[in-house]
Scaffold this motif. Structure first.
Motif, short mmCIF file in Angstrom:
data_model
loop_
_atom_site.label_atom_id
_atom_site.label_comp_id
_atom_site.label_asym_id
_atom_site.label_seq_id
_atom_site.Cartn_x
_atom_site.Cartn_y
_atom_site.Cartn_z
N ILE A 101 -2.53 11.78 -8.16
CA ILE A 101 -2.80 10.38 -8.52
C ILE A 101 -3.76 10.31 -9.71
CG2 ILE A 101 -3.96 8.29 -7.67
CD1 ILE A 101 -2.52 8.73 -5.03
N GLN A 135 -6.09 5.41 -6.49
CA GLN A 135 -5.47 4.20 -7.06
C GLN A 135 -5.57 3.07 -6.03
OE1 GLN A 135 -1.31 4.47 -6.90
NE2 GLN A 135 -0.89 2.68 -8.15
N PHE A 137 -4.55 -0.30 -5.48
CA PHE A 137 -3.67 -1.42 -5.82
C PHE A 137 -3.24 -2.18 -4.56
CE2 PHE A 137 -1.65 -0.23 -10.19
CZ PHE A 137 -2.91 0.07 -10.68
N SER A 138 -2.56 -1.47 -3.63
CA SER A 138 -1.90 -2.15 -2.50
C SER A 138 -2.92 -2.83 -1.58
CB SER A 138 -1.11 -1.15 -1.67
OG SER A 138 -0.17 -0.49 -2.49
N GLY A 143 2.02 -5.36 -1.58
CA GLY A 143 2.47 -3.96 -1.63
C GLY A 143 3.54 -3.84 -2.69
N SER A 144 4.80 -4.08 -2.28
CA SER A 144 5.89 -4.12 -3.28
C SER A 144 5.57 -5.19 -4.32
CB SER A 144 7.22 -4.48 -2.60
OG SER A 144 7.52 -3.55 -1.60
N TRP A 168 -3.70 1.65 2.26
CA TRP A 168 -2.84 2.79 1.89
C TRP A 168 -3.39 3.54 0.69
CZ3 TRP A 168 -0.71 2.28 6.20
CH2 TRP A 168 -0.04 1.12 6.62
N SER A 170 -4.39 6.48 -0.99
CA SER A 170 -4.32 7.93 -0.78
C SER A 170 -5.59 8.59 -1.30
CB SER A 170 -3.13 8.53 -1.52
OG SER A 170 -1.94 7.95 -1.09
N PHE A 220 -4.25 8.62 3.90
CA PHE A 220 -4.63 7.40 3.19
C PHE A 220 -5.56 6.53 4.03
CE2 PHE A 220 0.12 6.38 3.92
CZ PHE A 220 -0.09 6.14 5.26
N GLY A 371 7.30 8.08 4.59
CA GLY A 371 6.28 7.74 3.59
C GLY A 371 6.79 7.96 2.18
N VAL A 374 8.58 5.08 0.86
CA VAL A 374 7.79 3.85 0.67
C VAL A 374 6.83 4.00 -0.52
CG1 VAL A 374 6.03 2.38 1.75
CG2 VAL A 374 7.94 3.22 3.12
N GLU A 375 6.13 5.15 -0.61
CA GLU A 375 5.09 5.30 -1.65
C GLU A 375 5.72 5.18 -3.05
OE1 GLU A 375 3.35 9.25 -1.37
OE2 GLU A 375 5.30 10.09 -0.98
N THR A 378 9.41 1.17 -2.62
CA THR A 378 10.33 1.43 -1.51
C THR A 378 11.76 1.62 -2.03
OG1 THR A 378 10.84 -0.90 -1.21
CG2 THR A 378 8.96 -0.04 0.03
N GLU A 380 14.28 -0.16 -1.43
CA GLU A 380 14.85 -1.45 -1.87
C GLU A 380 14.37 -1.78 -3.29
OE1 GLU A 380 13.51 -0.94 1.12
OE2 GLU A 380 15.27 -1.20 2.40
N ASN A 384 16.53 -2.29 -6.62
CA ASN A 384 16.41 -3.45 -7.52
C ASN A 384 16.30 -2.99 -8.98
OD1 ASN A 384 16.57 -5.38 -5.58
ND2 ASN A 384 14.39 -5.89 -5.54
N ASP A 396 16.26 -10.04 -9.24
CA ASP A 396 15.80 -10.46 -7.91
C ASP A 396 15.29 -11.90 -8.02
OD1 ASP A 396 15.07 -10.19 -5.26
OD2 ASP A 396 13.28 -8.97 -5.65
C1 LIG Z 1 2.32 7.90 1.68
C2 LIG Z 1 1.89 6.64 0.96
C3 LIG Z 1 0.87 6.70 0.03
C4 LIG Z 1 0.46 5.54 -0.63
N1 LIG Z 1 -0.57 5.62 -1.53
C5 LIG Z 1 -1.01 4.50 -2.15
C6 LIG Z 1 -2.15 4.56 -3.04
O1 LIG Z 1 -2.73 5.62 -3.26
N2 LIG Z 1 -2.56 3.42 -3.61
C7 LIG Z 1 -1.96 2.23 -3.40
O2 LIG Z 1 -2.39 1.24 -3.98
N3 LIG Z 1 -0.90 2.13 -2.55
C8 LIG Z 1 -0.42 3.24 -1.92
N4 LIG Z 1 0.63 3.17 -1.04
C9 LIG Z 1 1.19 1.86 -0.74
C10 LIG Z 1 2.59 1.64 -1.31
O3 LIG Z 1 2.54 1.46 -2.69
C11 LIG Z 1 3.15 0.42 -0.59
O4 LIG Z 1 3.26 0.77 0.79
C12 LIG Z 1 4.51 0.05 -1.12
O5 LIG Z 1 4.40 -0.47 -2.41
C13 LIG Z 1 5.21 -0.98 -0.21
O6 LIG Z 1 4.38 -2.04 0.06
P1 LIG Z 1 4.15 -2.56 1.55
O7 LIG Z 1 3.82 -1.36 2.40
O8 LIG Z 1 3.18 -3.68 1.51
O9 LIG Z 1 5.56 -3.08 2.04
P2 LIG Z 1 6.22 -4.54 1.71
O10 LIG Z 1 6.12 -4.79 0.24
O11 LIG Z 1 5.57 -5.53 2.63
O12 LIG Z 1 7.70 -4.27 2.11
C14 LIG Z 1 8.19 -4.42 3.44
C15 LIG Z 1 9.70 -4.26 3.41
O13 LIG Z 1 10.28 -5.31 2.60
C16 LIG Z 1 11.09 -4.75 1.57
N5 LIG Z 1 10.96 -5.55 0.34
C17 LIG Z 1 9.82 -5.98 -0.25
N6 LIG Z 1 10.08 -6.65 -1.39
C18 LIG Z 1 11.44 -6.62 -1.55
C19 LIG Z 1 12.34 -7.14 -2.53
N7 LIG Z 1 11.89 -7.82 -3.60
N8 LIG Z 1 13.66 -6.92 -2.37
C20 LIG Z 1 14.14 -6.23 -1.28
N9 LIG Z 1 13.32 -5.74 -0.29
C21 LIG Z 1 11.99 -5.92 -0.43
C22 LIG Z 1 10.53 -3.35 1.34
O14 LIG Z 1 11.49 -2.50 0.76
C23 LIG Z 1 10.14 -2.93 2.76
O15 LIG Z 1 11.27 -2.44 3.44
C24 LIG Z 1 1.08 4.30 -0.36
C25 LIG Z 1 2.11 4.25 0.59
C26 LIG Z 1 2.50 5.40 1.25
C27 LIG Z 1 3.60 5.31 2.26
#
Ligand SMILES: Cc1cc2nc3c(=O)[nH]c(=O)nc-3n(C[C@H](O)[C@H](O)[C@H](O)COP(=O)(O)OP(=O)(O)OC[C@H]3O[C@@H](n4cnc5c(N)ncnc54)[C@H](O)[C@@H]3O)c2cc1C
Length: 414
Positions: A101, A135, A137-138, A143-144, A168, A170, A220, A371, A374-375, A378, A380, A384, A396
């Motif tokens: 990272i 990092q 951010f989330s 998240g996404s 999350w 890391s 994380f 993981g 998702v990291e 995701t 999805e 996109n 989208d």
């Molecule tokens: C191992 C690991 C390490 C990580 N490390 C870091 C880190 O160091 N720093 C950091 O900031 N973050 C970190 N993350 C977080 C990661 O970036 C987020 O988990 C990821 O971006 C998804 O966000 P969320 O978990 O909030 O899921 P959500 O965004 O809430 O998504 C939930 C579900 O909805 C779906 N979805 C969401 N939006 C859409 C869309 N527009 N279209 C279709 N489907 C959609 C997703 O695909 C998912 O299935 C880490 C995650 C993991 C698993």
């Protein structure tokens, strides 16, 4: 495309190979070679200390962060030389996991947006592994949709005061610094009121709480900010232009995760080659061979797809969606591979830990694999990106894109 080394590349490879042979921590090679996704540990040694020592040794000899400029702790090497180094470093490269990272995302963001003074102060110890970065951010609400984040930064004189929560993150539990995306103007649409900073993770008011994962590890964390002061000099980019800064980080995130993504193929091939079933070796079975053949095709497709990204880089171009494709395919492949290995183990597949087959290697892989999907975006989100940027399909639906952030309906605000 010619995959053979040019004479210059062959000389670079020979130099890298002989330096690694003389300097790598050989006593850990076997353990590192056998480790896999979800299970990189060293018996009788602290992996963080071993990793830091290896990184520092590389930095002192000019082998750290090869593609970074020399004045910031790198070597000024080409993308191809970086790939050659990774090939030669082999299993010892697994010791770089805790620096990915910092080296892949925070460093390039600092390089693009920090002042020259901060770059010269912070980048060399980041390259040498003496300082680890994370990092931030989330968030629970972003998240996404990272631009949906709520952590606030408010200007007070020469400082900013930060309150909120990340999740999350890391490596936050062993990080020295982090890059932090905050909301600075909730009256603007969500992408327009964000500002990026970097901060010392030991600043008063920063609380790191590790999250216990299904595989028993804590990679994380949740990170809480209570009146944390950050000097304005540690702002990256303009006030309320943090989204542009974050795009630099995210682009590099997809590059570094995509470039090094595991598939599980070498592990499953070796496992099937040695596993004795009632009627002979697993690899001699027609259905096992068919599965392995399919995965071999995918693994080599992924390899050549990553070469496309590297070729783009070496031409000075921005890589396209190759890494989204790579991450999407490899993430589900590694999950399938781990499931299949457990099926082949029969009832023993339900065991975990040291008493399990191969000390639970595939069990650990199975628990860590989701993981990977998702990291860094995701499945999805990857789909996109591919749909919009490769196939040219309609974008989208983003109904809240131009609405002031504080007018977007939430649970408590209608
Ligand atoms: C191992 C690991 C390490 C990580 N490390 C870091 C880190 O160091 N720093 C950091 O900031 N973050 C970190 N993350 C977080 C990661 O970036 C987020 O988990 C990821 O971006 C998804 O966000 P969320 O978990 O909030 O899921 P959500 O965004 O809430 O998504 C939930 C579900 O909805 C779906 N979805 C969401 N939006 C859409 C869309 N527009 N279209 C279709 N489907 C959609 C997703 O695909 C998912 O299935 C880490 C995650 C993991 C698993």
């Amino acid at each position: 495309m010619n995959f053979d080394d040019t004479p210059q590349e062959a000389a670079f490879r020979a130099e890298a190979r002989s330096w690694i042979a003389a300097n790598a921590p050989r006593q850990y090679e076997e353990q590192l070679r056998k480790s896999s996704l979800g299970r990189t540990q060293l018996k009788d040694a602290n992996i963080l200390e071993v990793a830091k020592a290896w990184q520092k040794k590389k930095a002192d000899a000019g082998w750290a962060c090869l593609h970074w400029p020399k004045e910031y702790g790198g070597r000024g090497a080409s993308p191809i030389e970086r790939v050659i180094w990774q090939e030669e470093e082999g299993a010892f490269g697994k010791l770089s996991a805790m620096f990915i990272i910092g080296h892949g995302m925070c460093g390039p963001t600092m390089m693009a947006f920090a002042s020259e003074g901060h770059k010269r102060k912070h980048l060399p110890p980041l390259a040498s592994g003496e300082r680890i970065w994370c990092q931030l951010f989330s968030e629970p609400a972003g998240g996404s949709d990272v631009a949906g984040l709520r952590t606030r930064a408010e200007r007070r004189g020469d400082d900013w005061v930060v309150n909120g929560q990340k999740i999350w993150t890391s490596g936050a539990h062993y990080s020295d610094y982090g890059i932090l995306l905050t909301r600075t103007d909730p009256n603007l649409p969500k992408h327009k009121g964000l500002t990026m900073f970097f901060l010392d993770m030991k600043s008063p008011g920063v609380e790191v709480r590790p999250i216990k994962q299904a595989n028993g590890q804590s990679e994380f964390n949740e990170v809480y900010f209570s009146d944390v002061k950050i000097p304005d000099s540690q702002r990256l980019g303009e006030v309320n232009d943090g989204w542009n800064v974050a795009l630099t980080t995210l682009m590099n995130e997809r590059m570094s995760i995509g470039a090094g993504v595991a598939t599980g193929f070498p592990e499953i091939f070796e496992f099937c080659s040695n596993l004795m079933l009632e009627d002979g070796l697993a690899i001699d079975h027609r259905d096992v061979r068919s599965k392995l053949a399919n995965w071999a095709v995918k693994a080599s497709g992924l390899k050549y797809t990553s070469f496309r990204a590297i070729s783009a880089l070496s031409r000075g171009e921005r890589p396209g969606p190759e890494n989204s494709i790579g991450k999407l395919v490899a993430g589900s492949m590694i999950q399938d591979v781990a499931m299949y290995a457990l099926d082949l183990q029969g009832a023993a597949g339900a065991l975990t830990g040291e008493q399990a087959e191969l000390a639970g290697k595939f069990q650990a892989m199975l628990l860590r694999a989701p993981g990977t999907r998702v990291e860094g975006g995701t499945d999805e989100i990857m789909r996109n990106i591919i749909a919009e940027r490769v196939l040219g399909l309609p974008g989208d639906v983003r109904v809240d894109k131009d609405v002031p952030f504080n007018e977007i309906p939430t649970k408590g605000r209608k």
